[in-house]
Design an enzyme around this catalytic site. Structure first.
Site, mmCIF file in Angstrom:
data_model
loop_
_atom_site.group_PDB
_atom_site.id
_atom_site.type_symbol
_atom_site.label_atom_id
_atom_site.label_comp_id
_atom_site.label_asym_id
_atom_site.label_seq_id
_atom_site.Cartn_x
_atom_site.Cartn_y
_atom_site.Cartn_z
ATOM 1 N N VAL A 9 0.735 -1.106 0.156
ATOM 2 C CA VAL A 9 -0.031 -0.031 0.053
ATOM 3 C C VAL A 9 1.077 1.343 -0.020
ATOM 4 C CG1 VAL A 9 -1.781 1.207 1.163
ATOM 5 C CG2 VAL A 9 -1.873 -1.275 1.234
ATOM 6 N N ASP B 79 -11.793 -9.472 8.655
ATOM 7 C CA ASP B 79 -10.527 -9.311 9.408
ATOM 8 C C ASP B 79 -10.811 -7.834 10.171
ATOM 9 O OD1 ASP B 79 -8.289 -10.209 10.485
ATOM 10 O OD2 ASP B 79 -7.183 -8.920 8.864
#
Length: 571
Positions: free
Chosen positions: A36, A144
């Site tokens: 990212v 998650d």
């Protein structure tokens, strides 16, 4: 609009300078799916770009799932999720971009400033529930939800990493039957084999609100096995959750998914309205949520940013009790491994092998006992590594001798002696992943990951020389007691290169190191240097199997049994 960039962790030498029409300006994180990046749009605004690893990009099945999930993510709209901006699922390396959200994660904030309270806590519970409502309305189950996946932004909490994790998850489940999630946050029905559902996200939401209110994970901390047992026992620690939230949190963390409140019911109770108002994502519900956030949310202090430069080494305090003071990084499945000694520290005179790496010596004469023998070093400190989960190493240390570390290998088995609690002597966690060092040619191996310091004083250093990639193949034991004793090829990196130094002041760091000649499948061995904690110590390490065609390397090794590493990709 200013275009000066916040102090992001810097780009690595091989990171792209641009992705699509966005200029990359820093790294925000890395994991099994990809990297990212922080980027700048042509307008000057900051964006977050998720770029898929080359290994996954070559998998048609993963590409199809990524494409579908990107379609779903583009439909998620709400005040408590990052705004979707752009994507290219047909690029050589697929990517998508969302708005950049500034602020600490809930995990960072609690660690640095303590739990939330009052109106901010109520607004947090409301905001995360609203984010789940928007995610579920788009047909996505988050799977998650945990403290590291919620950003405390200036205008309210923002839930990250929805949808894309599902693409990785489905690929992994299709191929391996694995379980996706973080122990302590995974609902009990998932541990028993049920498919993911919105009710499982509600379970994680209840635990998240409890963590925000108390600063404690509702099922404590420990190994993956310990956490799973506590979740299945159904006794979360909710002491300290405010009275007005406790009944809702208790119901959300219940064992029976059919008796948990829905997200809409939780929202209605938190808003003090009827459930019909919040069903269907109507503008009235969004306005109510925004109004509560505007009135009750207090912008948190910015997080401490570590730019990646190792801290100067200092002499740690001696005689310290190595006690767990932070939440250990969660594992996907409990695995076991023995202690090992490998690489350059095993041989006083390494020899080159035909495979291009230094052949690891396995004889007693070849071992460097000076580095690990307490009689030679004058130290009684013991440092032991165990594999606690998929790609997760836990480093333990003590001066009492309770760990009973034998330098070198103790065979394939549990790293810690019987009767020793896994969280009693934990110092640090090291999470590793592997991909091809050169994604275009699918050659070499890059080992990368994160290190987290978990003790309350001292420091811990990870060096490139602590990691060794050992070859597998015909004539070699696929699960050796001592993978260094049979002359197999061993690939090492610069032993003195510091990959990360962590301490209570800077507890988190990312790392990466390349092994250009290593094969795409083999044994990844980790043995800390004798001075990893600042002084000489007896050390024992572990190895795991890595396979770069596997959807989530290193390979998940369940039920305390190793998965043999094939030399080539199975057909």
């Amino acid at each position: 609009m200013t275009t000066s960039d916040p102090p992001f962790p810097p780009l690595k030498p091989r990171d792209p300078t641009s992705v699509g029409r966005y200029r990359t300006v820093g790294r925000l994180g890395a994991g099994g799916m990809g990297v990212v990046y922080a980027g700048r749009a042509p307008s000057g605004s900051l964006v977050a770009i998720k770029l898929v690893h080359g290994d996954l990009a070559t998998d048609p099945e993963f590409r199809a799932r990524f494409r579908r999930e990107a379609d779903l993510v583009g439909r998620v709209v709400g005040p408590c999720v990052p705004r979707f901006l752009d994507r290219d699922t047909e690029a050589d390396l697929p990517w998508l971009a969302t708005e950049y959200v500034s602020g600490p994660t809930l995990h960072q904030h609690v660690r640095e400033h303590g739990p939330l309270s009052g109106d901010s806590l109520h607004a947090f519970a409301l905001g995360v529930a609203e984010a789940l409502r928007a995610i579920h309305a788009a047909g996505i189950v988050h799977r998650d939800l945990k403290p590291g996946n919620v950003i405390l932004a200036p205008d309210g909490p923002k839930v990250l990493d929805f949808g894309i994790a599902r693409a990785v998850d489905e690929t992994a489940i299709t191929r391996t039957g694995g379980l996706f999630g973080t122990p302590g946050w995974v609902a009990p029905e998932l541990l028993r084999g049920a498919p993911p559902s919105p009710a499982a996200d509600v379970f994680a939401w209840g635990g998240l609100v409890a963590f925000a209110a108390t600063g404690r994970a509702p099922f404590g901390k420990g190994s993956a096995e310990t956490m799973a047992v506590r979740v299945l026992d159904g006794k979360p620690d909710l002491e300290g959750v405010p009275q007005h939230l406790a009944p809702l949190v208790r119901a959300a963390t219940g064992q029976d998914p059919n008796r948990r409140p829905t997200v809409e019911q939780a929202l209605a109770e938190l808003l003090g309205t009827d459930q019909a108002t919040v069903v269907g994502a109507g503008p009235e519900a969004t306005e109510l949520v925004t109004r509560v956030l505007r009135a009750g949310w207090e912008a948190p202090p910015p997080p401490t940013v570590f730019t990646g430069d190792p801290l100067p080494r200092t002499e740690p305090k001696r005689g310290r009790p190595w006690l767990l003071t932070g939440a250990a990084i969660g594992a996907l499945a409990l695995v076991a491994a023995g202690a090992w000694a490998a690489g350059d520290r095993l041989s006083k005179d390494p020899v080159e092998d035909p495979g291009g790496g230094a052949a690891a010596a396995g004889t007693e004469e070849g071992r460097n006992e000076e580095a690990t023998d307490p009689e030679a070093t004058g130290s009684d400190e013991r440092v032991l590594v165990e594999v606690a989960g998929n790609g997760l190493f836990m480093v333990h240390a003590d001066t009492s001798g309770a760990l009973d570390v034998t330098p070198g290998f103790a065979g394939v088995g549990l790293g810690l002696p019987q009767g020793v609690a896994r969280d009693e002597y934990v110092v640090a966690s090291v999470r590793v992943n592997t991909v091809s060092a050169d994604s275009a040619t699918q050659t070499g191996v890059r080992v990368f990951g994160e290190v987290e310091y978990l003790a309350d004083e001292g420091e811990f250093t990870l060096r490139a020389g602590d990691l060794t990639l050992l070859e597998v193949g015909q004539g070699l034991d696929p699960l050796p007691d001592d993978p260094t004793a049979d002359g197999r090829g061993a690939h090492t990196a610069d032993p003195g290169r510091v990959l990360a130094t962590v301490s209570p002041d800077s507890p988190d760091s990312e790392f990466e190191v390349d092994f250009p000649d290593a094969p795409q499948s083999g044994l990844l061995a980790y043995l800390p240097a004798a001075d990893a904690l600042g002084g000489e110590a007896r050390v024992g390490g572990v190895y795991t199997c890595y396979m770069n065609w596997h959807p989530y390397p290193p390979v998940d090794m369940t039920d305390e049994e190793f998965v043999p590493c094939p030399a080539e990709r199975p057909q």
